[in-house]
Design a protein around this motif. Sequence first.
Motif, PDB file in Angstrom:
ATOM      1  N   VAL A  10       0.841  -1.202   0.000  1.00 51.85           N
ATOM      2  CA  VAL A  10       0.000   0.000   0.000  1.00 51.85           C
ATOM      3  C   VAL A  10       0.878   1.255   0.000  1.00 51.85           C
ATOM      4  O   VAL A  10       0.591   2.219  -0.723  1.00 51.85           O
ATOM      5  N   ARG A  11       1.943   1.236   0.782  1.00 52.17           N
ATOM      6  CA  ARG A  11       2.869   2.386   0.771  1.00 52.17           C
ATOM      7  C   ARG A  11       3.484   2.558  -0.609  1.00 52.17           C
ATOM      8  O   ARG A  11       3.659   3.677  -1.091  1.00 52.17           O
ATOM      9  N   MET A  12       3.819   1.445  -1.267  1.00 47.33           N
ATOM     10  CA  MET A  12       4.353   1.507  -2.623  1.00 47.33           C
ATOM     11  C   MET A  12       3.330   2.125  -3.571  1.00 47.33           C
ATOM     12  O   MET A  12       3.662   3.001  -4.378  1.00 47.33           O
ATOM     13  N   ALA A  13       2.085   1.660  -3.480  1.00 47.38           N
ATOM     14  CA  ALA A  13       1.036   2.189  -4.348  1.00 47.38           C
ATOM     15  C   ALA A  13       0.890   3.692  -4.150  1.00 47.38           C
ATOM     16  O   ALA A  13       0.752   4.450  -5.122  1.00 47.38           O
ATOM     17  N   LYS A  14       0.920   4.132  -2.912  1.00 48.84           N
ATOM     18  CA  LYS A  14       0.808   5.563  -2.630  1.00 48.84           C
ATOM     19  C   LYS A  14       2.003   6.318  -3.206  1.00 48.84           C
ATOM     20  O   LYS A  14       1.852   7.398  -3.788  1.00 48.84           O
ATOM     21  N   ILE A  58       3.795   5.648  -5.776  1.00 46.49           N
ATOM     22  CA  ILE A  58       3.801   5.745  -7.239  1.00 46.49           C
ATOM     23  C   ILE A  58       2.567   6.465  -7.780  1.00 46.49           C
ATOM     24  O   ILE A  58       2.350   6.526  -8.989  1.00 46.49           O
ATOM     25  N   GLY A  59       1.742   6.998  -6.872  1.00 46.44           N
ATOM     26  CA  GLY A  59       0.628   7.826  -7.313  1.00 46.44           C
ATOM     27  C   GLY A  59      -0.747   7.218  -7.175  1.00 46.44           C
ATOM     28  O   GLY A  59      -1.726   7.776  -7.673  1.00 46.44           O
ATOM     29  N   GLY A  60      -0.862   6.088  -6.477  1.00 46.98           N
ATOM     30  CA  GLY A  60      -2.153   5.438  -6.309  1.00 46.98           C
ATOM     31  C   GLY A  60      -2.938   5.978  -5.132  1.00 46.98           C
ATOM     32  O   GLY A  60      -2.365   6.432  -4.139  1.00 46.98           O
ATOM     33  N   ASP A  61      -4.263   5.913  -5.245  1.00 46.42           N
ATOM     34  CA  ASP A  61      -5.161   6.339  -4.178  1.00 46.42           C
ATOM     35  C   ASP A  61      -6.115   5.230  -3.745  1.00 46.42           C
ATOM     36  O   ASP A  61      -6.697   5.306  -2.668  1.00 46.42           O
ATOM     37  N   ILE A  62      -6.303   4.242  -4.628  1.00 47.15           N
ATOM     38  CA  ILE A  62      -7.288   3.181  -4.421  1.00 47.15           C
ATOM     39  C   ILE A  62      -6.609   1.860  -4.770  1.00 47.15           C
ATOM     40  O   ILE A  62      -5.873   1.789  -5.756  1.00 47.15           O
ATOM     41  N   VAL A  63      -6.864   0.803  -3.994  1.00 51.28           N
ATOM     42  CA  VAL A  63      -6.280  -0.500  -4.297  1.00 51.28           C
ATOM     43  C   VAL A  63      -7.391  -1.538  -4.409  1.00 51.28           C
ATOM     44  O   VAL A  63      -8.345  -1.550  -3.626  1.00 51.28           O
TER      45      VAL A  63
END
Length: 273
Positions: free
Chosen positions: A198-202, A204-209
């Motif tokens: 989740v930290r990685m997703a955030k 790289i620009g993610g808001d929703i998983v």
Amino acid sequence: MTHPLDPPADPFDVASRAADDIARLTGVARHDLAVTLGSGWGKAADLIGETVATVPATEVTGFSRPALEGHVGTLRSVRTAAGAHVLVIGARTHYYEGHGVRRVVHSVRTAAATGAKTMVLTNGAGGIRESWAPGQPVLISDHINLTADTPLEGATFIDMTDLYAQRLRDIAREVDASLDEGVYCQFRGPQYETPAEVRMAKAIGGDIVGMSTALEAIAARQAGMEVLGFSLITNLAAGISPTPLSHAEVIEAGQAAEARISRLLADVIGRIA
């Protein structure tokens, strides 16, 4: 046991056969718009308009029985008050089921083959922004495909700019000006994401998983459809949520928000179709 979509079959030929099945079983020759109902969004079908026909998905070429609770396993033809025909897809095949990408995106390709020019994709997902609360619908503005897979085969180069159409998002905000939006990250699943992921997703620009939608959106773009995406935030993502994640929590949040988001989705579709 072979499946109609297994190579060397042409997946677009199979989608065309599926569209013929839908026309025969529903009595509706063409559909104008299609919507895939993810977790929590199922009641919207009752509000879009008059149901013309409901067909078990397994009676249509290439479709499989849904493996996930919360997905109803039917294809429904609905006529709006304005006379448009909407194909409501309650039979989603998830990537984590292990059937291959062709089966994941078959519903989208079939929708395009029925004549649909707009694809509305909905899901239940985890929210990374702490300002979001379970039960909140958000628009998908873009996606990051973390499946390491694609529905495109061979040297097929498709532009992904404005994949989730700004025009359609603007229409959605005419219905509800408070709608927020964010970037959706599709993971392979079926396990929920780790806090580090989740930290990685955030980062790289993610808001929703979540575990759906991105591959379907790519296929919709390849088919020439305009795409609108909605996520229902069913929980805060791992490492942000103070409690462990569970599928029961996803279902519960969807049920609690069902009336509001179903009305929202039906009103948006009414403006598009």
